[in-house]
Scaffold this active site. Structure first.
Site, PDB file in Angstrom:
ATOM      1  N   ASP A  81       0.706  -1.342   0.011  1.00 31.15           N
ATOM      2  CA  ASP A  81      -0.047  -0.210  -0.013  1.00 31.15           C
ATOM      3  C   ASP A  81       0.915   1.346  -0.033  1.00 31.15           C
ATOM      4  O   ASP A  81       0.205   2.355  -0.178  1.00 31.15           O
ATOM      5  CB  ASP A  81      -0.868   0.033   1.197  1.00 31.15           C
ATOM      6  CG  ASP A  81      -2.063  -0.927   0.911  1.00 31.15           C
ATOM      7  OD1 ASP A  81      -2.286  -1.269  -0.178  1.00 31.15           O
ATOM      8  OD2 ASP A  81      -2.833  -1.516   2.133  1.00 31.15           O
ATOM      9  N   TYR A 114     -10.057  -0.848   1.303  1.00 35.09           N
ATOM     10  CA  TYR A 114      -9.611  -1.170   2.833  1.00 35.09           C
ATOM     11  C   TYR A 114      -9.698   0.149   3.419  1.00 35.09           C
ATOM     12  O   TYR A 114      -8.900   1.110   2.938  1.00 35.09           O
ATOM     13  CB  TYR A 114      -8.483  -2.016   2.998  1.00 35.09           C
ATOM     14  CG  TYR A 114      -8.632  -3.501   3.292  1.00 35.09           C
ATOM     15  CD1 TYR A 114      -9.162  -3.527   4.940  1.00 35.09           C
ATOM     16  CD2 TYR A 114      -8.653  -4.473   2.537  1.00 35.09           C
ATOM     17  CE1 TYR A 114      -9.677  -4.990   5.120  1.00 35.09           C
ATOM     18  CE2 TYR A 114      -8.844  -5.856   3.142  1.00 35.09           C
ATOM     19  CZ  TYR A 114      -9.504  -5.977   4.324  1.00 35.09           C
ATOM     20  OH  TYR A 114      -9.951  -7.281   4.618  1.00 35.09           O
ATOM     21  N   HIS A 149      -6.623 -13.743   2.516  1.00 32.01           N
ATOM     22  CA  HIS A 149      -5.410 -12.967   2.476  1.00 32.01           C
ATOM     23  C   HIS A 149      -4.741 -12.525   3.725  1.00 32.01           C
ATOM     24  O   HIS A 149      -5.365 -12.992   4.652  1.00 32.01           O
ATOM     25  CB  HIS A 149      -5.780 -11.366   1.785  1.00 32.01           C
ATOM     26  CG  HIS A 149      -6.963 -10.980   2.463  1.00 32.01           C
ATOM     27  ND1 HIS A 149      -8.125 -11.197   2.578  1.00 32.01           N
ATOM     28  CD2 HIS A 149      -6.944  -9.896   3.489  1.00 32.01           C
ATOM     29  CE1 HIS A 149      -8.776 -10.349   3.248  1.00 32.01           C
ATOM     30  NE2 HIS A 149      -8.145  -9.571   3.796  1.00 32.01           N
ATOM     31  N   HIS A 191      -2.543  -9.920   5.931  1.00 27.22           N
ATOM     32  CA  HIS A 191      -2.312  -8.700   6.362  1.00 27.22           C
ATOM     33  C   HIS A 191      -1.097  -8.769   6.907  1.00 27.22           C
ATOM     34  O   HIS A 191      -0.733  -9.392   7.975  1.00 27.22           O
ATOM     35  CB  HIS A 191      -3.232  -7.841   7.039  1.00 27.22           C
ATOM     36  CG  HIS A 191      -4.427  -7.445   6.400  1.00 27.22           C
ATOM     37  ND1 HIS A 191      -4.633  -6.423   5.478  1.00 27.22           N
ATOM     38  CD2 HIS A 191      -5.771  -7.885   6.349  1.00 27.22           C
ATOM     39  CE1 HIS A 191      -6.108  -6.409   5.228  1.00 27.22           C
ATOM     40  NE2 HIS A 191      -6.647  -7.434   5.501  1.00 27.22           N
ATOM     41  N   ASP A 203      13.632   2.889  15.668  1.00 28.09           N
ATOM     42  CA  ASP A 203      15.060   3.407  15.776  1.00 28.09           C
ATOM     43  C   ASP A 203      15.170   3.707  17.382  1.00 28.09           C
ATOM     44  O   ASP A 203      14.994   4.760  17.753  1.00 28.09           O
ATOM     45  CB  ASP A 203      15.244   4.720  15.009  1.00 28.09           C
ATOM     46  CG  ASP A 203      16.711   4.865  15.180  1.00 28.09           C
ATOM     47  OD1 ASP A 203      17.379   4.452  16.089  1.00 28.09           O
ATOM     48  OD2 ASP A 203      17.198   5.769  14.311  1.00 28.09           O
ATOM     49  N   ASP A 234      16.888   4.376  20.841  1.00 30.01           N
ATOM     50  CA  ASP A 234      18.104   5.030  21.625  1.00 30.01           C
ATOM     51  C   ASP A 234      17.999   4.779  22.935  1.00 30.01           C
ATOM     52  O   ASP A 234      17.515   5.976  23.427  1.00 30.01           O
ATOM     53  CB  ASP A 234      18.226   6.478  20.826  1.00 30.01           C
ATOM     54  CG  ASP A 234      18.849   6.524  19.606  1.00 30.01           C
ATOM     55  OD1 ASP A 234      19.261   5.419  19.128  1.00 30.01           O
ATOM     56  OD2 ASP A 234      18.720   7.740  19.000  1.00 30.01           O
ATOM     57  N   PHE A 271      19.672  -4.958   3.672  1.00 31.82           N
ATOM     58  CA  PHE A 271      20.024  -4.415   5.134  1.00 31.82           C
ATOM     59  C   PHE A 271      20.468  -5.572   6.084  1.00 31.82           C
ATOM     60  O   PHE A 271      21.493  -5.159   6.760  1.00 31.82           O
ATOM     61  CB  PHE A 271      18.555  -3.858   5.543  1.00 31.82           C
ATOM     62  CG  PHE A 271      17.965  -2.696   5.120  1.00 31.82           C
ATOM     63  CD1 PHE A 271      18.436  -2.216   3.883  1.00 31.82           C
ATOM     64  CD2 PHE A 271      16.978  -2.197   5.660  1.00 31.82           C
ATOM     65  CE1 PHE A 271      17.640  -1.256   3.163  1.00 31.82           C
ATOM     66  CE2 PHE A 271      16.393  -0.887   5.104  1.00 31.82           C
ATOM     67  CZ  PHE A 271      16.746  -0.590   3.792  1.00 31.82           C
ATOM     68  N   GLU A 289      27.235  -6.516   9.427  1.00 31.17           N
ATOM     69  CA  GLU A 289      27.846  -5.713  10.349  1.00 31.17           C
ATOM     70  C   GLU A 289      27.809  -6.145  11.794  1.00 31.17           C
ATOM     71  O   GLU A 289      26.612  -6.790  12.020  1.00 31.17           O
ATOM     72  CB  GLU A 289      27.642  -4.428  10.242  1.00 31.17           C
ATOM     73  CG  GLU A 289      27.822  -3.877   8.775  1.00 31.17           C
ATOM     74  CD  GLU A 289      27.073  -2.419   8.736  1.00 31.17           C
ATOM     75  OE1 GLU A 289      27.650  -1.518   8.327  1.00 31.17           O
ATOM     76  OE2 GLU A 289      25.909  -2.218   9.034  1.00 31.17           O
ATOM     77  N   ASP A 341      24.666   1.903  17.061  1.00 32.92           N
ATOM     78  CA  ASP A 341      23.090   2.706  16.741  1.00 32.92           C
ATOM     79  C   ASP A 341      22.250   1.880  16.091  1.00 32.92           C
ATOM     80  O   ASP A 341      22.596   1.600  14.672  1.00 32.92           O
ATOM     81  CB  ASP A 341      23.222   3.930  15.835  1.00 32.92           C
ATOM     82  CG  ASP A 341      22.034   4.612  15.970  1.00 32.92           C
ATOM     83  OD1 ASP A 341      21.183   4.438  16.302  1.00 32.92           O
ATOM     84  OD2 ASP A 341      22.071   5.777  15.315  1.00 32.92           O
ATOM     85  N   HIS A 388      -6.693 -13.410   7.210  1.00 33.98           N
ATOM     86  CA  HIS A 388      -7.944 -13.131   7.215  1.00 33.98           C
ATOM     87  C   HIS A 388      -8.860 -13.806   6.055  1.00 33.98           C
ATOM     88  O   HIS A 388      -8.635 -13.881   4.977  1.00 33.98           O
ATOM     89  CB  HIS A 388      -8.326 -11.483   6.816  1.00 33.98           C
ATOM     90  CG  HIS A 388      -9.756 -11.034   6.838  1.00 33.98           C
ATOM     91  ND1 HIS A 388      -9.924  -9.732   6.000  1.00 33.98           N
ATOM     92  CD2 HIS A 388     -10.808 -11.793   7.292  1.00 33.98           C
ATOM     93  CE1 HIS A 388     -11.429  -9.781   6.466  1.00 33.98           C
ATOM     94  NE2 HIS A 388     -11.793 -10.888   7.018  1.00 33.98           N
TER      95      HIS A 388
END
Length: 712
Positions: free
Chosen positions: A368, A456, A505, A507, A514, A516, A612, A617, A623, A634
């Protein structure tokens, strides 16, 4: 530590704190939070005017023909780089330059392409440069999101192509495909648009254009190739009608004329109480009233939260927020008692994978963000979508438009009584009395918006609790994606009406978290419960079976990516839904896990989340970013008519403190009640302690329901 909790796992992100953090510095002033604020209408217009005045870009207005022209498709805030933002927020560094992200479709040239630009500085832009993607990837023109102009041209293509089928359609549906709404058919389109990179072929599902047309397929699906920038070269490649495939409209028309076609005749629709409408019908057997107002949320003594610009404060919480046109809600600089917990928490993608017997159903893999799910944030209805007492905020989007479009009341903020105490205890004396009762009423602050992505509706919530817990939640509602019923289709869903199949389907929703925790140097560890069978140390010969915590440090992204069980839903390699949870190091060129281009090129996506993970690493004392996938299966059923209901169709995750504080931080709230008997065992006198007024006072102010619903 801070605990990230999902229904299937426990994981810890952060570092152990030796003692409870004392209340940190106050939340940054609202002018600092504004570095994350969405672009104002004036800024959106300034970016558009600046780019349209650059002769080398050759831009034209978006609306109107031809399709083969250079147009500005999207403008939104480009948030500052994290290191620059933290330097400004924490170290008194310079304020980051305010910049925009601009998406341009270069269709008016021999080799069409899509290019993204960084435009700034705002509010008076004077320069632009291309926005670079990881690996130097370029954006294929066929991966671009569809525009309103392209829809208009698809409609015209169908007007011509379906002309031979008008007798068939009128005979079997009572409707024809033509301009206008009365007695006309419409269509819904399916994506991805093809089977390989570079294609732009869409299956279109024909439906009767009535209220709730998504539930009115007529048994005809049409495959249109619209790859060429010149719509005169578009063509119908295949058709599917009532379980059979045809190579052209003429072939289908001839079969109908010859009387050898199995027809799908649809009953005439009633003028009132259509099954796809919200009009009341039927009765509850108890006779309890539903024609009077039910319980309401109110603020009898005023608001207990503070909103200044895009900075929100509530109890110990403070945060900045924005509503991205491309993907939706995004939180920044999330703090509790002045201590930053997360730099960013944001919605990344919402995906729905379908199965079915018809070609459209089996092809449907909705992603979407490719439909601008952050830009379809229509007006929230007071008292229904949010309480009447909520604060309502407008949003402005420049998405497939020739200027900013105002979406009134697109965001709401309100304090929600949860209906259950945050905590409570009744201390019995086990002789008919008690030592004390204490309780703290349960409340949370809710930040909400919705996305109506065609059929939807997603309701997006972030909830903030007084005890330092944050919840991210999404409800799915709206119309199911339905196709024409055939007996073979029962394998892929439920027959929800006479000619309607509700297709099964899954979902899946992806979030970026992120964290910290006590700084940016964090590590990742998982905990799971194991069992041991040991000798009982205080009873020789006996044994004890008991649980123990198995802690496992995760040192690399591949080690820190938690996959679903085999066979647990779809598992394509190119998008983030492969992982329940993945943890990677923060990189500026990994801002998002998906893009607006993935929908129409999922085979070679511009943003490949797998990259990613395989950077491999170290993720120890770094971080870190957690990427969270939540979802549910569903299987539509008759009770999804007219709409899918929210109970049972919600999913999300929690961020919870885990040995971060010395005690529950909600003890700072002045809302508890403590009751102690003064004369046990008679209990004739009680001491009631509370720190709020004895009575909450009147609740809802009178006033009629109003709604506008326009966005201009």
């Amino acid at each position: 530590m801070w605990l990230l909790r999902l229904a299937w796992a426990l994981a810890m992100l952060g570092i152990a704190a030796g003692s409870s953090p004392s209340p940190g510095p106050a939340a940054p002033p609202p002018d600092k939070a504004s570095i994350f604020a969405d672009l104002s209408p004036a800024e959106l217009r300034a970016v558009r005017t600046f780019l349209l005045n650059r002769p080398e870009l050759g831009l034209s207005p978006s609306r109107g023909e031809p399709l083969a022209k250079n147009t500005l498709f999207l403008v939104e805030l480009l948030p500052p780089k994290k290191r620059l933002a933290l330097r400004y927020l924490d170290q008194g560094g310079p304020r980051p330059r305010r910049q925009a992200r601009a998406v341009v479709f270069f269709a008016g040239q021999a080799e069409p392409n899509v290019t993204e630009f960084i435009v700034g500085p705002l509010p008076r832009p004077s320069s632009y440069r291309p926005l670079r993607f990881k690996g130097g990837r370029t954006i294929p023109f066929t991966s671009r999101p569809i525009t309103q102009l392209e829809y208009e041209l698809l409609h015209r293509t169908l007007l011509v192509a379906l002309e031979p089928l008008q007798p068939l359609l009128r005979n079997t549906t009572g409707f024809g495909y033509h301009n206008g709404s009365q007695g006309s058919l419409t269509f819904s389109d399916i994506a991805p648009r093809g089977l390989a990179p570079g294609e732009r072929r869409s299956w279109l599902v024909l439906q009767r254009f009535v209220e709730g047309f998504f539930l009115h397929p007529v048994g005809l699906e049409v495959l249109v190739d619209h790859r060429d920038p010149d719509p005169r070269r578009w063509a119908v490649q295949q058709l599917w009608y009532n379980g059979q495939y045809f190579s052209s409209p003429r072939e289908l028309a001839e079969r109908y004329e010859q009387g050898t076609l199995a027809l799908a005749r649809l009953a005439e629709l009633p003028s009132q109480q259509l099954f796809s409408s919200y009009e009341p019908r039927g009765r509850f057997t108890t006779g309890t009233p539903t024609d009077v107002h039910g319980a309401k949320v109110c603020e009898p003594q005023g608001r207990r939260y503070r909103l200044r610009g895009n900075q929100l404060e509530y109890g110990g919480w403070s945060l900045a927020f924005r509503l991205r046109s491309s993907a939706g809600l995004q939180l920044f600089d999330l703090r509790f008692n002045g201590e930053r917990l997360a730099y960013e928490v944001s919605v990344q993608e919402a995906i729905a994978f379908y199965g079915g017997h018809t070609p459209a159903a089996m092809q449907t893999k909705y992603m979407d963000a490719g439909w601008g799910m952050g830009s379809v944030t229509y007006e929230l209805a007071r008292g229904i979508d949010c309480p009447e007492a909520a604060t309502y905020l407008d949003a402005h989007h420049l998405y497939d438009a020739d200027g900013p479009v105002r979406f009134s009341s697109a965001i709401c903020i309100f304090e929600l009584p949860t209906g259950v105490p945050l905590r409570r205890h009744f201390d019995s004396d086990f002789q008919g009395g008690f030592h004390f009762y204490a309780g703290l009423e349960g409340q949370a602050l809710v930040l909400r918006t919705t996305s109506t992505v065609y059929n939807y509706d997603y309701i997006w919530d972030f909830l903030f609790y007084p005890n330092g817990v944050m919840e991210a939640k999404v409800h799915a509602t709206g119309f199911i994606h339905a196709t024409f019923y055939t007996p073979q289709g029962r394998r892929y869903g439920s027959r929800v009406h006479s000619h309607v199949l509700g297709n099964l389907h899954t979902h899946l929703v992806h979030y970026k978290v992120d964290l910290d925790i006590a700084g940016t140097g964090n590590s990742f560890e998982t905990m799971d419960v194991r069992f041991e069978n040991i000798s009982n140390p205080w009873s020789p010969g006996a044994r004890v079976v008991q649980p123990w915590l198995h802690r496992q440090p995760r040192r690399t992204p591949t080690h820190g990516a938690l996959r679903p069980a085999p066979g647990d839903g779809p598992n394509p390699a190119t998008v983030p839904r492969r992982y329940h949870l993945a943890v990677t190091r923060h990189h500026e060129n990994e801002r998002s896990s998906s893009s607006i281009y993935t929908q129409n090129d999922p085979w070679e996506p511009l943003v490949s989340f797998e990259g990613f993970i395989h950077d491999n690493e170290t993720i120890e004392d770094q971080d870190l970013v957690a990427w969270v996938t939540v979802g549910f299966l569903h299987v539509p059923h008759a009770e999804d008519i007219p709409n899918t209901a929210t109970p049972g169709n919600a999913v999300g995750f929690f961020l919870r403190p885990f040995n971060f504080f010395d005690e529950d931080p909600s003890v700072a709230s002045r809302s508890p009640v403590i009751v102690r008997p003064l004369d046990p065992p008679t209990f004739s006198r009680l001491q009631i302690q509370r720190w709020t007024p004895a009575s909450p006072g009147p609740c809802v102010a009178p006033g009629p329901f109003t709604y506008n619903g326009t966005y201009w």
